[in-house]
Design a protein around this motif. Structure first.
Motif, PDB file in Angstrom:
ATOM      1  N   THR A 426       1.031  -1.057   0.099  1.00  0.00           N
ATOM      2  CA  THR A 426       0.009   0.092  -0.103  1.00  0.00           C
ATOM      3  C   THR A 426       0.883   1.318  -0.047  1.00  0.00           C
ATOM      4  N   VAL A 427       0.276   2.518   0.045  1.00  0.00           N
ATOM      5  CA  VAL A 427       1.015   3.592  -0.259  1.00  0.00           C
ATOM      6  C   VAL A 427       0.562   4.658   0.673  1.00  0.00           C
ATOM      7  N   ILE A 428       1.329   5.382   1.233  1.00  0.00           N
ATOM      8  CA  ILE A 428       1.146   6.373   2.149  1.00  0.00           C
ATOM      9  C   ILE A 428       1.208   7.979   1.415  1.00  0.00           C
ATOM     10  N   THR A 429       0.533   8.884   1.636  1.00  0.00           N
ATOM     11  CA  THR A 429       0.280  10.038   0.919  1.00  0.00           C
ATOM     12  C   THR A 429       0.663  11.088   1.909  1.00  0.00           C
ATOM     13  N   ILE A 430       1.527  11.892   1.756  1.00  0.00           N
ATOM     14  CA  ILE A 430       2.088  13.217   2.406  1.00  0.00           C
ATOM     15  C   ILE A 430       1.977  14.347   1.746  1.00  0.00           C
ATOM     16  N   ALA A 431       1.234  15.460   2.157  1.00  0.00           N
ATOM     17  CA  ALA A 431       0.933  16.596   1.105  1.00  0.00           C
ATOM     18  C   ALA A 431       1.519  17.903   2.069  1.00  0.00           C
ATOM     19  N   VAL A 432       1.657  18.993   1.313  1.00  0.00           N
ATOM     20  CA  VAL A 432       2.048  20.250   1.938  1.00  0.00           C
ATOM     21  C   VAL A 432       1.205  21.305   1.419  1.00  0.00           C
ATOM     22  N   PHE A 433       0.637  21.982   2.414  1.00  0.00           N
ATOM     23  CA  PHE A 433      -0.388  23.195   2.081  1.00  0.00           C
ATOM     24  C   PHE A 433      -0.040  24.368   2.656  1.00  0.00           C
ATOM     25  N   GLN A 434      -0.484  25.760   2.089  1.00  0.00           N
ATOM     26  CA  GLN A 434      -0.553  26.779   2.472  1.00  0.00           C
ATOM     27  C   GLN A 434      -1.653  27.082   3.421  1.00  0.00           C
ATOM     28  N   ASN A 435      -1.763  27.417   4.682  1.00  0.00           N
ATOM     29  CA  ASN A 435      -3.001  27.598   5.423  1.00  0.00           C
ATOM     30  C   ASN A 435      -3.895  28.753   4.786  1.00  0.00           C
ATOM     31  N   LYS A 436      -5.245  28.701   4.246  1.00  0.00           N
ATOM     32  CA  LYS A 436      -6.043  29.733   4.059  1.00  0.00           C
ATOM     33  C   LYS A 436      -6.388  30.788   4.835  1.00  0.00           C
ATOM     34  N   TYR A 437      -6.307  30.756   6.210  1.00  0.00           N
ATOM     35  CA  TYR A 437      -6.700  31.414   7.187  1.00  0.00           C
ATOM     36  C   TYR A 437      -5.613  32.725   7.323  1.00  0.00           C
ATOM     37  N   LEU A 438      -4.124  32.461   6.730  1.00  0.00           N
ATOM     38  CA  LEU A 438      -3.327  33.472   7.204  1.00  0.00           C
ATOM     39  C   LEU A 438      -3.091  34.183   5.526  1.00  0.00           C
ATOM     40  N   LEU A 439      -3.867  33.718   4.725  1.00  0.00           N
ATOM     41  CA  LEU A 439      -3.580  34.689   3.391  1.00  0.00           C
ATOM     42  C   LEU A 439      -4.151  35.943   3.333  1.00  0.00           C
ATOM     43  N   ASN A 440      -5.285  35.973   4.006  1.00  0.00           N
ATOM     44  CA  ASN A 440      -6.044  37.251   4.066  1.00  0.00           C
ATOM     45  C   ASN A 440      -6.708  37.827   2.595  1.00  0.00           C
ATOM     46  N   TRP A 441      -7.116  36.558   1.797  1.00  0.00           N
ATOM     47  CA  TRP A 441      -7.670  36.962   0.651  1.00  0.00           C
ATOM     48  C   TRP A 441      -9.300  36.955   0.672  1.00  0.00           C
ATOM     49  N   GLU A 442      -9.961  37.374  -0.135  1.00  0.00           N
ATOM     50  CA  GLU A 442     -11.419  37.266   0.080  1.00  0.00           C
ATOM     51  C   GLU A 442     -11.768  35.848  -0.245  1.00  0.00           C
ATOM     52  N   ARG A 443     -11.521  35.103  -1.150  1.00  0.00           N
ATOM     53  CA  ARG A 443     -11.805  33.766  -1.442  1.00  0.00           C
ATOM     54  C   ARG A 443     -10.613  32.776  -1.344  1.00  0.00           C
ATOM     55  N   ASP A 446      -7.108  26.573   0.722  1.00  0.00           N
ATOM     56  CA  ASP A 446      -5.881  25.876   1.386  1.00  0.00           C
ATOM     57  C   ASP A 446      -4.966  25.475   0.056  1.00  0.00           C
ATOM     58  N   ARG A 447      -4.120  26.337  -0.450  1.00  0.00           N
ATOM     59  CA  ARG A 447      -3.047  26.145  -1.597  1.00  0.00           C
ATOM     60  C   ARG A 447      -2.442  24.857  -1.541  1.00  0.00           C
ATOM     61  N   GLU A 448      -2.142  24.037  -2.485  1.00  0.00           N
ATOM     62  CA  GLU A 448      -1.174  22.756  -2.438  1.00  0.00           C
ATOM     63  C   GLU A 448       0.233  23.271  -2.904  1.00  0.00           C
ATOM     64  N   ILE A 449       1.108  23.009  -2.280  1.00  0.00           N
ATOM     65  CA  ILE A 449       2.434  23.109  -2.654  1.00  0.00           C
ATOM     66  C   ILE A 449       3.177  21.932  -3.308  1.00  0.00           C
ATOM     67  N   GLY A 450       2.847  20.534  -2.647  1.00  0.00           N
ATOM     68  CA  GLY A 450       3.216  19.369  -3.344  1.00  0.00           C
ATOM     69  C   GLY A 450       2.868  18.169  -2.331  1.00  0.00           C
ATOM     70  N   LYS A 451       3.096  17.039  -3.035  1.00  0.00           N
ATOM     71  CA  LYS A 451       2.875  15.761  -2.158  1.00  0.00           C
ATOM     72  C   LYS A 451       3.811  14.676  -2.730  1.00  0.00           C
ATOM     73  N   VAL A 452       3.812  13.758  -1.589  1.00  0.00           N
ATOM     74  CA  VAL A 452       4.865  12.574  -1.680  1.00  0.00           C
ATOM     75  C   VAL A 452       4.109  11.637  -1.471  1.00  0.00           C
ATOM     76  N   ARG A 453       4.610  10.333  -2.253  1.00  0.00           N
ATOM     77  CA  ARG A 453       4.046   9.146  -1.804  1.00  0.00           C
ATOM     78  C   ARG A 453       5.047   8.058  -1.725  1.00  0.00           C
ATOM     79  N   ILE A 454       4.756   7.211  -0.490  1.00  0.00           N
ATOM     80  CA  ILE A 454       5.880   6.131  -0.358  1.00  0.00           C
ATOM     81  C   ILE A 454       5.083   4.848  -0.250  1.00  0.00           C
ATOM     82  N   ARG A 455       5.671   3.687  -1.070  1.00  0.00           N
ATOM     83  CA  ARG A 455       5.284   2.536  -1.092  1.00  0.00           C
ATOM     84  C   ARG A 455       6.034   1.698  -0.134  1.00  0.00           C
TER      85      ARG A 455
END
Length: 773
Positions: A426-443, A446-455
């Motif tokens: 099986t595979v585990i998935t780890i992803a990195v995101f930018q927290n949307k509550y700290l962007l101070n945008w109207e809309r 959570d912006r994705e930065i990238g992800k890693v999969r390990i079998r």
């Protein structure tokens, strides 16, 4: 794309200072896969201010520029203000040697106390929690002003209050949801089940003038559960007893608090419209009867035996009231199929292969531990110049989210988590995101930065891996590395014999083979499972946003990509190159390019000619030798993104931009749009087929590649003992072919419904899909 700078996307080994790779000395904790981080914890419980008569009271902590605050809204009957809040400050970033604790009535300070950072004692679990004490509050004029109950100590991320503490390293003003979003959290998605509704027929429908109509009535059944609605085909009938015998499949989740709504409808034409418009728009549906079935009353089944056929009363709502009367009955088979595994992830990257019914689960084969240490070189999202990053890891039904490190392009989390493993393929998935509550945008999203999969099957038993994985993102203008994620992980097996035995077991539960779902059904059901997972995770106290769930469960295999089609085609061509190499090798033998090779070939030919019973034994011994020799050239690092394999640098830039084109396409012209969609459908089928063929061939090829060391070891053992068997008990090729064909055409009563051991073994072998972008 040829001029684009080629970056290094390989997995690099790191050497962090973690206990798992050091001799044990001093106090130990369960956090041995991450670096130890020291925190100053301050626990504020309550305050006594008998002379104060206000309903709001705020406590504020100050250490240099860092602060933490909490407000008590009510006073208990004993005249005490209650907080029960824990604040955490990273000791390496403290800017002062003393901590000020201020009690405020609005903007006025009514009492304060302080303590030195060096006075905080070190606490290491499993030591019991530190007991809070009363501290005297002093007013600004120096006289006593009540008491404050608090405790402070120095601890690590292994402390039990770490997850609930407010990390106040940065002074940010956030809402209640924002404060919850920066804390670490653990989520468990509920068990998903397939709901099968087999609509058989309806009896005694109430239809006006059914026998006097020129055209038969168009009757269909519509079933609905939360987040999904499906309908049967329209049945053309001139009787009141239409038949369908059609399956409708849904995805539902425990604890089955919803209902299944079933309605029978008639499709009619609007006679008020002209005949030409009737063909296009002049149709509407009329409800003939409906029923509601609570899902908790639906029976469960774990095998292929059909559910009971039951009759349900259909009721009609008359006028605006709920005066329901008996209209007719509908015959259905409704069941919760627990023998299937509900697909909410891509099949190539599944983290869980168990069926829905818990009674069918097998014992766990081990534990997987993951340490999320840090990241480096993260790309900020404009207009910010830094990153407020957090990680999400998903394996099986367990999701984890680290705390958000504010305003840092090289954040350090050093958090450790653990999962039970029921199947190591099986595979585990780890992803990195930018927290949307700290962007101070109207809309915000959570912006994705990238992800890693390990079998997990690529990992050795009990070995600690410390690697830096690239965060790769495919953009309309090309591929880019948006940083690196430093991880540590290990797979510990409770029974190595069960792990090796699993290679001969079916990959999916038995019901997938004895009563299989079609590929089209699985593709239709997977979005339902993803939506249901999104809705459940959004209901948590610290909700996980839908964009996070969609990115972690993303499957780009079934999206049109000319680049992936070319890459899959080249994978197939690379496999076919083996036959060309054999031909070249035979040509070299004819030309006597290497006399030594010719001598070996002639000796082998004489052996096979005069001793034919040695042919099979020699073949298996040769395979064992090739595999054993390849051990010294085995891969030294885990699979990573291969840009050459993914064809990101060799295609035209417009072909990558086409992957991000909208659907339907933004191209102009009706003819162009029709051709474009037709081409997408054709290329999509070719792309998927080529990918499946390449994966199958690569799995066979990986038998002796030592990519999955445990599988290669089993293959070598089999080849060696097979060679011994054929050496001791020689069989003629003719007899072997005869018994093989006879075995393949044996009577169905002598067969089992599950795939063969060889098929199960090959299906579990890794392919180069892990390195595809």
């Amino acid at each position: 794309m040829a001029n684009q700078k080629k970056e290094d996307f390989s997995v690099k080994e790191t050497k962090p200072s973690i206990r798992a790779k050091q001799p044990l000395n001093g106090p130990t904790t369960s956090f041995d896969l991450v670096e130890e981080m020291l925190y100053l914890y301050v626990k504020i419980e309550k305050a006594r201010l008998p002379v104060l008569d206000h309903s709001l009271l705020q406590v504020e902590l100050k250490i240099g520029n860092y602060r933490g605050a909490a407000t008590a809204e009510v006073k208990n009957p004993q005249g005490e203000f209650l907080w029960y809040r824990v604040f955490a400050f990273t000791k390496s970033r403290l800017q002062d040697t003393r901590v000020q604790v201020l009690v405020k009535d609005g903007v006025n300070v009514v009492g304060e106390c302080s303590f030195g950072v060096s006075d905080a004692l070190r606490r290491v679990p499993p030591d019991p929690p530190l007991s809070p004490q009363w501290y005297e509050l002093v007013a600004q004029k120096g006289n006593a002003k009540g008491e404050l109950m608090m405790a402070f100590w120095t601890g690590t991320q292994a402390d039990e209050v770490y997850n609930s503490a407010s990390h106040s390293d940065a002074a940010v003003d956030l809402s209640h949801e924002g404060l919850l979003s920066i804390r670490p959290s653990v989520y468990y998605t509920p068990r998903l089940w397939y709901l099968r509704v087999n609509v058989i027929g309806v009896q005694d429908l109430v239809l006006n003038d059914i026998n006097n109509r020129e055209q038969p009535a168009q009757i269909y059944v519509k079933a609905r559960v939360p987040l999904c609605e499906l309908s049967t085909r329209a049945c053309s009938t001139k009787t009141a007893d239409p038949k369908w015998n059609e399956d409708l499949m849904f995805v539902v989740a425990e604890p089955f608090g919803e209902t299944l709504d079933v309605g029978v409808f008639e499709l009619k034409k609007d006679a008020s419209l002209p005949s030409e418009e009737q063909k296009k728009y002049g149709k509407y549906e009329v409800l003939l009867g409906s029923c509601r079935i609570p899902l908790k009353n639906v029976g469960k089944r774990n095998d292929r035996s059909p559910a009971a056929s039951l009759w349900y009363d259909l009721k009609v709502i008359e006028g605006e009231g709920m005066n329901a009367r008996f209209a007719s009955k509908i015959n259905m088979r409704i069941s919760l199929d627990g023998g299937y595994h509900v697909f909410d992830e891509p099949t190539e990257f599944s983290s869980d292969l168990r069926p829905s019914a818990k009674i069918l689960w097998k014992p766990a084969v081990g534990m997987f531990e993951l340490g999320i240490m840090s990241a480096s070189g993260l790309s900020p999202i404009m207009p910010k110049t830094s990153v407020d990053a957090f990680c999400v890891a998903k394996y099986g039904p367990k999701w984890v989210r680290t705390r958000t490190v504010v305003d840092n392009c090289s954040p350090k989390w050093n958090e450790q988590y653990m999962w039970e493993v029921y199947d190591h393929c099986t595979v585990i998935t780890i992803a990195v995101f930018q927290n949307k509550y700290l962007l101070n945008w109207e809309r915000n999203l959570d912006r994705e930065i990238g992800k890693v999969r390990i079998r997990l099957s690529n990992l050795e038993f009990d070995k600690v891996y410390t690697n830096s994985h690239p965060l790769v993102s495919l953009e309309p203008y090309g591929v880019m590395k948006r940083g690196e994620l430093q991880l540590s992980y290990r797979f510990c097996s409770t029974s190595k014999l069960n792990v090796y035995h699993s290679y001969t077991q079916a990959l999916w539960p038995k019901l997938h083979y004895v009563l299989p779902l079609s590929v089209a059904q699985i593709h239709r059901l997977r979005p339902q499972a993803v939506k249901l997972t999104e809705s459940r995770l959004q209901k948590a106290e610290s909700p996980l946003s839908p964009e996070v769930v969609q990115y972690v469960l993303d499957d780009n295999k079934h999206k049109f990509s000319l680049r992936r089609a070319k890459a899959n085609f080249l994978r197939c061509m690379k496999l076919l190159e083996r036959f060309s190499l054999y031909r070249q090798w035979f040509d070299r033998l004819r030309k006597w390019t290497n006399p030594l090779h010719n001598a070996v070939f002639i000796i082998s030919l004489i052996e096979v000619t005069w001793f034919p019973w040695m042919a099979l034994a020699s073949m298996f011994f040769m395979l064992s030798g090739i595999g054993a020799w390849g051990y010294w050239k085995r891969p030294k690092q885990l699979p990573h993104i291969d840009t050459e394999l993914s064809q990101v640098y060799s295609v035209h830039p417009d072909e990558i931009a086409e992957e991000f084109d909208s659907f339907p396409t933004s191209a102009t012209g009706n003819i162009l749009t029709i051709r474009y969609h037709r081409l997408q459908g054709i290329i999509l089928n070719v792309q998927t087929t080529l990918g499946d063929i390449a994966s199958t061939g690569e799995r066979v090829q990986s038998l002796l590649s030592w990519r999955d060391k445990k599988a290669t070891l089993l293959a070598l053992i089999f080849f060696f003992f097979a060679g011994m068997v054929f050496y001791i008990y020689p069989f003629s090729v003719r007899s072997l072919v005869f018994w093989t064909i006879l075995y393949m055409i044996r009577h169905p009563m002598l067969r089992i419904d599950l795939p063969s051991y060889f098929h199960n073994f090959i299906r579990r072998m890794p392919s180069k899909i892990d390195s595809m972008l």
